[in-house]
Scaffold this motif. Structure first.
Motif, mmCIF file in Angstrom:
data_model
loop_
_atom_site.group_PDB
_atom_site.id
_atom_site.type_symbol
_atom_site.label_atom_id
_atom_site.label_comp_id
_atom_site.label_asym_id
_atom_site.label_seq_id
_atom_site.Cartn_x
_atom_site.Cartn_y
_atom_site.Cartn_z
ATOM 1 N N ASN A 695 0.870 -1.169 0.000
ATOM 2 C CA ASN A 695 0.000 0.000 0.000
ATOM 3 C C ASN A 695 0.906 1.218 0.000
ATOM 4 O OD1 ASN A 695 -3.011 -0.708 0.471
ATOM 5 N ND2 ASN A 695 -1.883 -2.085 1.823
ATOM 6 N N ARG A 724 -2.744 3.368 -3.116
ATOM 7 C CA ARG A 724 -2.664 2.386 -4.186
ATOM 8 C C ARG A 724 -2.327 1.055 -3.547
ATOM 9 N NH1 ARG A 724 -2.031 0.206 -8.842
ATOM 10 N NH2 ARG A 724 -0.038 -0.275 -9.829
ATOM 11 N N GLN A 726 -1.898 -3.124 -3.883
ATOM 12 C CA GLN A 726 -1.513 -4.132 -4.871
ATOM 13 C C GLN A 726 -1.019 -5.393 -4.177
ATOM 14 O OE1 GLN A 726 1.714 -2.935 -7.339
ATOM 15 N NE2 GLN A 726 0.901 -3.933 -9.153
ATOM 16 N N PRO A 755 -5.099 -5.060 -7.292
ATOM 17 C CA PRO A 755 -5.557 -4.721 -5.948
ATOM 18 C C PRO A 755 -6.314 -5.900 -5.328
ATOM 19 C CG PRO A 755 -6.188 -3.011 -7.520
ATOM 20 C CD PRO A 755 -5.667 -4.164 -8.315
ATOM 21 N N LYS A 816 -9.394 4.927 -4.905
ATOM 22 C CA LYS A 816 -8.065 5.455 -5.189
ATOM 23 C C LYS A 816 -7.858 6.719 -4.373
ATOM 24 C CE LYS A 816 -7.614 3.521 -9.799
ATOM 25 N NZ LYS A 816 -8.685 3.358 -10.763
#
Lengths: 972, 482
Positions: A695, A724, A726, A755, A816
């Motif tokens: 993150n 963000r 992932q 994500p 986001k």
């Protein structure tokens, strides 16, 4: 020698403070103030007077030539130099080297909401709060994104030293402040800190006159946003396409109107909140007692919730160096629950069937449709009682001014009872307007579950605090011992009379059906904490801590969680003294390791499955088997976080702000790894630490505050967070599928590079307009059944047919960007506040629309108007949505929204008036919670709580509610 | 403080509990027996890879139903991707893992040594049986005889296949231990492995190894009741009925029963092979209609052999229905999908115990019975030149079947008798492969008569499941030809 006298008052309310210690610094000479705060003392020339009192900041005043010295003492927590709770201690806000957000109690109390977490929404950067309108729901908090898939993702809560995962037992009015440790500062809580730490501190009394405070609000809740469903004509028109064999002219009851199922099941619910507190103290003690009663009916019929809270926070000076304190609370929650499944049935129910006539219900199931939700509500009675005793007892010893030894016993005892009774009913003409269908409950049933849990935590800390001029040094050393034990017992029976006085298991039929269960859990932890902070000339800041956590949950018991941070107060530097723009400027950076141990207690241990039957001598024999492969080296998830931040105030402290960048990487995250069948694991997979998440984000906070000379004051604040998320490495683990939506199966997939909880569906690229378009085009399923008006999907892999292999990633429920805007105005006793909250860039899945039990399920009015028909071709909406319609981007919608979270107008009575009425304060206000929302989502609310892998799917969500309330704050 | 951090699992039996509680080891052994109820062990998949794969039975059901799975077993066209094979593979290894877990913990039990030995004997008997089926299905397989540490999970050495001989060596060692340590029938609870069960199973293993003398010795002791009293059940048909469960002829069978959850049975074993509605339909059928007795089996019966009607449900042409032994009447052929069904798999819903769940009808599966011991004894006797003894064995079976006694005997006659006696009892496929080993050409010919092509060097075994090969990273190798 000279005689000095004066008066000591409290800074906040200017009332005289009795019992303040007035001592000549460095001597035993001293006195204390009288009931009005007056004192008088003879001192030597050049003496310095020290004014001290529990709960207030100590102040020193050089006497000089003065004969009258009037002093205002500030509350400890309202000090000019704001103090922030950092875990096992406090720090001046300006000395922090980490990202810690704070919200004061008075900010929280303004809202007509049950829990303080709801009040955090829109207030803090990096803290995302997701709430629905369900009474007694625990809102979800995500601090700086989602850092796990299979372990916990919620922050740790610390209430007055009690570590917990649920703070619904705390009355908002009892809260002094909430701090959120967002970065590696949380490492002081070690193996449980990876998702951030929310520290709740409750109020204490202040010495002085006894204060009584009464706060209340009363309001009405209503569904905030409903989806309009098809009316009779639209529905019948749809059925001719979706269920042509259904005879709509002969439903169970010939009803000419349209049933508004939501209207039938929802209502305006009453909510109220009453809190009384009595606080004060004398020379050697302070006290704070409070009682609160909160009710929330909820907007679904039969739902309700009440909560009683009682608190006693006391502090007693036993000797000059020894203080005893306690913070104890009791709470009882009493909830009548509703099965959220009915909410889905309201959405589906045919509008051509009447909901209810008198005592008889419309028979939707006889129409080949879902069950009547009103009957489901009526037939089920669930009562959940939760009693909780929480708090601490602490002893503090200060052998020297610079040394504090503290021992605290913290405990949290919870009893809960969940009793559900389902009454029997038949599909006959007694229950229904017309008999038939499959909605019936032949036997009444009772299910009971009682549980208890006890957590105790013993803290022992030693704190050294030394000040040398403008430099300060603190050192903390401590140990924390924790034990958690829980157990439950449950049972169910059938054929129990429909009389609440008979709802006991013993009255059920023991021969027909019974289930009994019991279980428990035990966890222990032993930890050692140490922290050193150092500030040099108020300019250079340094902070380091280390927590060693020993946990019973892992075979490798011990983990070590360090953090270091440094800060530079640039505005203190000589070269900054010539400018007048900046009042304060600090740069800070922190790094640390945090753990996540929200993993089942014995996940690493081989345990036997029990009660596995076999027959010997034709007699049932119960065996056991050890079959699950366990990772015996299973570990906590390990998050490394780096944070840099800039804090500033400028323009005479009118504008303040904070900018942070963070990078959080979680390694050793849990994932399932498939293993060869030869190892005998039943599902051929095992849980192990292999995945990694990241993150990264930016947080910005800006606040403008100004008071004009004419008394008009205003403030405007804003905060935003860009995150963000992932999954950066699965490392051999398998992608996780989740978010089951009926016949469509799983709609989210958590895989490398995406994500967490990304929607993974077919790409709907339009609607087939003619048979010639279908011919030759790749289609989903059986080509013969594809008709003009059906959705067309992208053949992503180009193999000429649409299959599960053509699915694409279409975003996740995680925004986001999320942001809050807070506005405040006050003038002549009036105050107006407005809070706006929003997020952007997230996606939601309209699961309720996608999930078709039957082709006779109702549809939304907007879709009825928009759907493709031969005479009204649509390029976006298909002819029908049936149980054969696969998951696709057609059901993925934008989750962005902006909402006016709260609007409050208050009026504080003038001081002159109040003194006559002997009130200390009096304020009345009007408030509206969730006044309006601007959203693109066609469903009820894009704010959809859920697990880390399957949030953002609207299936059975409770309607979001709007609240209008009037409130009162009276103090005397 | 490490003591404080030791928080044992609450309400769950951990590994440590076994050393305190004498019953815990016992329970783990019960858990090993329980896995014999798994579908992948003895259920529909097993029916497919034994009966349907052999010349005893056809796929049955409708032409399309299961064509890509059971159909490929029937036609010997199975591929490594067929899910049923993976299910069987996984289930047998899960059974072996349960057995290994139990074996690892039995030594730490506080129970007496003799009890521990018996428990170990039972588990080793079961493990041997599991490996015996595995080696017959797949040839050499990974040989796990302990609980591998989890860190070793990716170790290719564990995943590589042992040779067929190594597997047989382990099976024989397990069974020898069982023979030594198991009590005889009557001295232990019905359903538990006995000394005779271990001896019969060991004899069968030796039969596959062509160790005639061992086969002879072991079966001879059983026949002479030196390991418990056994005798042929007078009525052949009764063997598969509830009245024949754990009968005097039974040596080892999977126990089933009725419990509250109604799961104490092999799932869909009965119903998968039950008569299926077809044509005009119009009745609530008894099953899916798989594993129908083949033309080849039908042709193998001598006239007047009572075993024919006891083994096969014949569906009568219109207008006559077929009345089963319990009085249940199946409609005539125009309402039924297939001509014939497996009678040995039938369980009466009206005359035999059940708890109403058709998918879990509690039929004990007969694994080993005296009839088969006589056949093994006869075959070994012929091989050892003791024809008179073989003749006595075979004539005992023929006499029960209502046939005239033979006066001369040879291997061919024993094998023919074996096929009939054990028809549809999941033995035929393995037995043909075994016979091929003794007399090359045998399997090819039998399958040719059945209308299927048996490829030598390939069809002796099933393919190793493709996904297991992938998961092993290539350490597991495929069988030749697949």
């Amino acid at each position: 020698q000279q005689r000095v006298s004066g008066r000591v008052v409290s800074q906040s309310d200017k009332q005289g403070l009795p019992g303040v210690n007035v001592v000549v610094k460095g001597t035993q000479t001293g006195t204390s103030t009288d009931a009005n705060g007056q004192f008088s003392l003879t001192v030597n020339e050049g003496a310095v007077l020290q004014f001290s009192m529990i709960g207030m900041q100590t102040q020193e005043v050089p006497v000089g030539t003065q004969t009258t010295i009037n002093v205002e003492l500030a509350d400890d927590a309202q000090a000019l130099e704001e103090v922030v709770v950092v875990g096992y201690g406090t720090q001046r806000r300006r000395d922090l080297t980490g990202a810690i957000a704070q919200l004061k109690g008075e900010e929280i109390q303004r809202y007509p909401v049950q829990t303080p977490t709801q009040a955090l929404q829109s207030k803090l950067s990096g803290v995302q709060v997701i709430a629905s309108g369900r009474p007694n729901e625990q809102p979800q908090i995500r601090v700086r994104g989602v850092g796990s898939a299979l372990a916990g993702v919620s922050p740790l809560y610390v209430v007055d030293g009690v570590l917990t995962d649920d703070i619904r037992n705390i009355s908002n009015n009892d809260i002094l402040s909430i701090e959120v440790l967002k970065d590696a500062s949380a490492a002081i809580y070690g193996v449980r800190a990876a998702n951030g730490v929310v520290i709740v501190t409750t109020k204490r009394g202040k010495s002085g006159t006894t204060q009584v405070q009464y706060d209340a609000n009363f309001g009405l809740r209503q569904p905030a946003n409903l989806v309009r469903m098809a009316n009779r004509d639209q529905y019948i028109s749809y059925l001719t396409d979706a269920a042509p064999n259904q005879n709509v002219n002969n439903p169970p009851l010939t009803y000419e109107g349209t049933t508004d199922w939501y209207g039938e099941a929802l209502r305006n619910g009453f909510q109220s909140n009453n809190n009384v507190s009595v606080s004060g103290g004398g020379e050697r003690n302070t006290f704070f007692f409070s009682a609160g009663y909160f009710t929330d009916q909820g907007v679904v019929k039969t739902n309700d919730f009440q909560r009683l809270t009682i608190r006693a926070n006391n502090e007693i000076q036993i000797g000059p160096k020894v203080t005893f304190s306690n913070q104890l609370s009791f709470s009882r929650g009493n909830e009548r629950g509703v099965d959220l499944g009915i909410y889905q049935n309201l959405y589906r129910a045919a509008p051509i069937v009447q909901a209810r006539v008198g005592d008889r219900f419309g028979n939707t199931s006889a129409f080949g449709n879902v069950g009547n939700a009103l009957l489901s509500l009526d037939a089920r009675n669930q009562r959940i009682i939760n009693d909780r005793v929480q708090g601490n007892l602490a002893l503090e010893y200060r052998p020297a001014e610079w040394l504090t030894l503290r021992s605290a016993f913290n405990t949290d005892l919870i009893f809960n009872r969940d009793r559900t009774y389902n009454r029997a009913f038949r599909n006959d003409a007694v229950t229904f307007i017309s008999a038939g269908g499959n909605q019936q409950q032949i036997n009444s049933s009772l299910a009971l579950n009682e549980g208890r849990s006890l957590r105790y935590i013993i803290d022992n800390t030693a704190t050294v605090n030394r000040t040398f001029g403008r430099s300060n040094f603190t050192f903390l050393l401590g140990s924390v011992t924790e034990r958690f034990n829980s157990s439950f017992i449950s049972g169910s029976r059938i054929n129990i009379p429909n009389d609440p006085n008979q709802w006991y298991l013993g009255l059920g039929d023991p021969n027909l059906q019974l289930s009994n269960n019991a279980g428990g859990d035990l966890q222990t932890r032993q930890s050692f904490v140490t922290r050193a902070t150092f500030s040099l000339a108020d300019k250079y800041l340094f902070n380091a801590s280390l927590r060693a956590d020993g946990s019973s949950k892992f075979s490798e018991r011990w983990g070590y969680f360090p953090t270091i941070g440094a800060g530079w107060v640039i505005s203190e530097e000589a070269f900054m003294q010539d400018q007048s723009l900046l009042d304060f400027l600090k740069f800070r950076a922190s790094w640390g390791i945090l753990g996540n141990d929200v993993i089942a207690s014995n996940a690493y241990l081989l345990t036997a499955a029990v009660n596995i039957p076999y027959f010997f001598n034709n007699t049932l024999s119960l065996g056991s088997a050890i079959q699950d492969i366990k990772d015996q080296q299973l570990k906590w998830e390990r998050t490394e976080q780096f944070d840099v931040g800039l804090e500033f105030t400028l323009l005479n402290n009118r504008l303040s702000g904070e900018l942070d960048y963070y990078n959080k990487t979680t390694r050793n995250a849990l994932a399932f790894q498939i293993i060869p069948a030869i190892f005998g694991d039943p599902d051929n997979q095992y849980l192990t630490n292999i995945a990694s998440f990241r993150n990264r984000g930016l947080e910005l906070v800006l606040n403008w505050r100004e008071t004009m000379t004419n008394g008009f004051g205003y403030s405007l604040g804003g905060n935003m967070t860009i995150n963000r998320n992932q999954l950066v490495g699965l490392n051999g683990g398998q992608a996780l599928l989740a978010g089951g939506v009926g016949q469509q199966g799983f709609v989210t997939r958590t895989d490398n590079g995406q994500p967490v909880g990304s929607f993974y569906v077919l790409n709907a690229i339009g609607v087939f307009q003619s048979q010639s378009e279908i011919d030759g085009a790749p289609v989903f399923g059986n080509r013969a059944s594809v008709r003009p008006g059906d959705l067309r999907y992208e053949d992503v892999n180009g193999d000429g047919t649409i299959t599960a292999d053509d699915r694409i990633y279409t975003g996740s429920y995680q925004p986001k960007l999320y942001y809050g805007i807070n506005l405040g105005l006050n003038y002549l006793g009036f105050d107006l506040t407005a809070d706006v909250y929003g997020n952007a860039g997230n996606k939601v899945y309209n699961g309720k629309r996608a999930f078709r039990f039957e082709n006779t399920d109702n549809i939304e009015a907007a879709y009825a108007d928009a759907r493709w028909t031969a005479t009204r071709p649509s390029t976006t909406d298909p002819r029908v949505i049936t149980s054969a319609t696969p998951a696709s981007t057609y059901f993925v919608e934008s989750g962005s929204f902006v909402r006016l979270n709260n609007l409050t107008l208050g009026y504080t009575l003038p001081a002159t008036l109040m003194q006559k009425a002997r009130f200390r304060t009096a304020r009345i206000y009007l408030t509206a919670q969730n006044l309006f929302t601007i959203q693109q989502f066609s469903g009820f609310s894009p704010e959809l709580p859920g697990g880390p892998l399957d949030a953002g799917i609207e299936l059975n969500s409770y309607p979001t509610v709007r609240t209008f309330a009037v409130g009162l704050n009276v103090g005397f | 403080c490490d003591d404080f951090l030791n928080a044992p699992p609450q309400g769950q039996i951990g590994v440590a509990a076994v050393s305190n509680d004498p019953a815990a080891a016992q329970n783990l052994v019960t858990g090993v027996y329980n896995i014999m109820w798994e579908g992948g062990m003895h259920g529909f998949d097993y029916v497919g890879m034994t009966n349907i794969a052999s010349d005893d039975a056809d796929k049955g059901s409708t032409a399309a139903d299961g064509a890509n799975t059971y159909g490929t077993f029937d036609n010997l066209t199975m591929s490594p991707g067929v899910g049923n094979i993976n299910n069987v593979w996984s289930t047998y290894f899960r059974a072996i893992a349960r057995a290994n877990q139990a074996l690892a913990l039995i030594p730490s039990s506080p129970a007496e040594q003799t009890v521990r030995n018996q428990l170990e004997g039972e588990v080793r008997f079961l493990r041997a049986y599991f490996y015996f089926n595995l080696v017959r299905f797949f040839g050499g397989v990974p040989l796990l005889v302990g609980v591998p540490p989890v860190e070793e999970i990716n170790n290719p050495a564990l995943q590589a296949r042992a040779s067929r001989e190594q597997v047989y060596t382990q099976i024989i060692s397990d069974l020898r231990f069982a023979v030594t340590n198991l009590p005889i029938k009557g001295q232990t609870a019905t359903g538990r492995a006995t000394k005779a069960a271990a001896m019969a199973m060991l004899a069968k293993v030796h039969l596959y190894q062509k160790n005639w003398q061992q086969v002879y010795n072991l079966t001879d002791s059983i026949i002479k009741n030196q390991a418990g009293a056994y005798s042929l059940l007078p009525n052949y048909a009764n063997i598969w009925r509830e009245v024949g469960a754990n009968s005097t002829e039974s040596i080892f069978e999977v126990q089933t029963g009725t419990n509250l959850a109604c799961n104490a049975a092999i799932p869909i074993y009965v119903v998968s092979q039950g008569p299926r509605a077809g044509g005009k339909r119009g009745w609530a059928d008894l099953g899916f209609g798989f594993g129908t007795p083949s033309e080849s089996l039908l042709n193998a019966y001598e006239p007047n052999d009572q075993r024919r009607a006891a083994s096969i449900i014949f569906i009568n042409p219109p207008p006559m229905g077929t009345t089963l032994w319990d009085g249940y009447r199946i409609p005539s052929r125009d309402s039924v999908e297939n001509d014939r069904y497996n009678y040995k798999a039938y369980h009466s819903r009206i005359a035999e115990r059940n708890c109403g769940v058709n998918d879990r009808l509690p039929k004990n599966l007969r694994i080993m019975r005296l009839g088969e011991v006589l056949l093994m004894h006869a075959e070994a006797a012929v091989a050892l030149g003791r024809n008179a003894e073989a003749l006595a064995d075979i004539n005992a079976l023929r006499s029960r079947a209502g046939l005239t006694a033979l006066s001369a005997i040879d291997r061919e006659r024993v094998w023919r008798e074996r096929r009939i006696e054990l028809a549809l009892e999941h033995d035929r496929f393995f037995d043909l492969i075994r016979q091929e080993d003794v007399q090359p050409g045998r399997a090819v010919q039998a399958f040719a008569e059945h209308g299927k092509t048996f490829v030598k060097g390939k069809h002796e075994v099933f393919p190793i499941p493709q996904n297991q090969i992938q998961l092993s990273g290539g350490a597991l190798t495929q069988n030749p030809g697949y």
